[in-house]
Design an enzyme around this catalytic site. Structure first.
Site, PDB file in Angstrom:
ATOM      1  N   LYS A 183      44.959  48.980  61.649  1.00  0.00           N
ATOM      2  CA  LYS A 183      44.503  47.808  60.904  1.00  0.00           C
ATOM      3  C   LYS A 183      45.565  47.474  59.864  1.00  0.00           C
ATOM      4  O   LYS A 183      46.383  48.326  59.488  1.00  0.00           O
ATOM      5  CB  LYS A 183      43.170  48.102  60.210  1.00  0.00           C
ATOM      6  N   VAL A 215      32.380  34.205  62.940  1.00  0.00           N
ATOM      7  CA  VAL A 215      31.551  34.991  63.856  1.00  0.00           C
ATOM      8  C   VAL A 215      30.075  34.752  63.583  1.00  0.00           C
ATOM      9  O   VAL A 215      29.267  34.587  64.512  1.00  0.00           O
ATOM     10  CB  VAL A 215      31.876  36.492  63.751  1.00  0.00           C
ATOM     11  N   GLY A 251      26.471  36.175  55.894  1.00  0.00           N
ATOM     12  CA  GLY A 251      27.808  35.746  56.288  1.00  0.00           C
ATOM     13  C   GLY A 251      27.756  34.899  57.541  1.00  0.00           C
ATOM     14  O   GLY A 251      27.532  35.413  58.630  1.00  0.00           O
ATOM     15  N   VAL A 252      27.929  33.589  57.396  1.00  0.00           N
ATOM     16  CA  VAL A 252      27.804  32.682  58.541  1.00  0.00           C
ATOM     17  C   VAL A 252      29.089  31.885  58.744  1.00  0.00           C
ATOM     18  O   VAL A 252      29.069  30.709  59.073  1.00  0.00           O
ATOM     19  CB  VAL A 252      26.584  31.745  58.392  1.00  0.00           C
ATOM     20  N   GLY A 253      30.204  32.571  58.522  1.00  0.00           N
ATOM     21  CA  GLY A 253      31.500  31.946  58.785  1.00  0.00           C
ATOM     22  C   GLY A 253      31.749  31.899  60.274  1.00  0.00           C
ATOM     23  O   GLY A 253      30.853  31.577  61.059  1.00  0.00           O
TER      24      GLY A 253
END
Length: 344
Positions: A80, A181, A177-179
């Site tokens: 990463k 993905v 979190g609704v960005g």
């Protein structure tokens, strides 16, 4: 800032600190394990409060990628990278070119891709400086829809295991979190008839899912205490912690965020509360599975492999029940067996 005795250091093979004065790049690359093949994992761009916070994140994320790739059946190791910067930074050309040059110095030991705060456009900029980038435009492309598909199927597996249901219709699911993905996940859930309760720090993302999917919007601090069937963490990690656990009313935690447990002991606390936990690196593997088909890309084959996440999770849930252990322990044990076998 010590590395070898860092609490999140897990026999990592290589940790590289990168600085480019001209572009202002400050980045860390962590290669955790290459038993199964070159390390592959995305690049996260985030405004970390300290260098140690960035190091902790990249060490934990890279370890998760090793386990994720192993359980997904991929011939990839785990790595990463993180860039310490505001993800809203507009001048990205010099930054990602410099990042690409640093990736290139590793000679193919690590391939990077997009992640939180970065885009396929950023990856294409870095690709001008190195061949060791993945998730490229014109090849496998944006991995987000595949991460969302795997997470959706993982939620279905959890509901099937815990309740014996083959549908999510009528269930209440909170999504944190609704960005990118999270949006695709909400679309799947809405199409199956789930009732959505959502939160995010980005108002346009909230407005979109509220308009398109009839989602109820709540404040970020209120997402944990919602009376729902499933809590899906899809933002940053460590949202399952000492402060949030007492607030949870959901009986299933299944989302696409990485490192959802602040500490491994929180997996045991979830179990003690009767909450079924879908190990994050298992349920969110859809994106990296799609990336694995980069050469000679075939969306149908990628989708078929992502769909196996459902069965893998059912195997983990069943084994955890039979052995009276946490799902995380079972998943870790399965992954380590694959990694150790590759070393031999």
């Amino acid at each position: 800032m010590a590395v070898f005795n860092h609490v999140s250091f897990d026999e990592h093979e290589q940790v590289v600190f990168c600085h480019d004065k001209e572009s202002g790049l400050k980045a860390i690359i962590a290669v955790h394990n290459t038993n199964l093949g070159p390390a592959v994992g995305g690049c996260r761009m985030w405004n970390y409060q300290s260098d140690d916070e960035a190091l902790t994140d990249v060490l934990r994320l890279s370890r998760g990628m090793t386990y994720k790739n192993a359980l997904a059946g991929l011939t990839m190791g785990g790595g990463k990278s993180v860039i310490i910067a505001d993800p809203k930074t507009q001048d990205r050309e010099a930054l990602f070119r410099a990042f690409g040059r640093f990736i290139n110095t590793l000679g193919g030991k690590y391939y990077s891709a997009e992640d939180v705060g970065t885009t396929t456009a950023d990856i294409m900029i870095a690709h001008q400086e190195t061949p060791y980038m993945a998730g490229l435009e014109g090849k496998s492309g944006d991995p987000s829809p595949f991460t969302a598909l795997g997470t959706y199927l993982g939620i279905k597996a959890a509901v099937k295991h815990q309740r014996g249901l083959d549908t999510l219709k009528g269930l209440k699911i909170s999504v944190q979190g609704v960005g990118h993905v999270g949006y695709y996940l909400c679309k799947h859930l809405h199409e199956e008839g789930a009732e959505l309760i959502v939160t995010d720090i980005h108002q346009p993302s909230l407005d979109r899912v509220a308009t398109e999917f009839g989602a109820t919007v709540v404040a970020p601090q209120d997402i944990y205490s919602q009376d729902v069937d499933v809590y899906a963490p899809c933002a940053l990690g460590a949202t399952i912690n000492d402060a949030t656990l007492p607030l949870l009313k959901a009986k299933i935690v299944a989302g696409c965020a990485n490192n959802q447990l602040a500490e491994p002991r929180h997996g045991q606390l979830l179990k003690d509360m009767g909450i079924l936990y879908a190990p994050d690196y298992v349920i969110n593997a859809g994106g990296i599975i799609n990336v694995s088909f980069e050469n000679n890309y075939d969306a149908a084959k990628s989708t078929a492999k992502v769909e196996k996440i459902y069965d893998t999770l059912l195997t983990i849930f069943t084994a955890a029940d039979a052995q009276n252990r946490t799902t995380g322990e079972i998943a870790d044990e399965m992954a380590r067996a694959i990694i150790d076998a590759a070393a031999k």
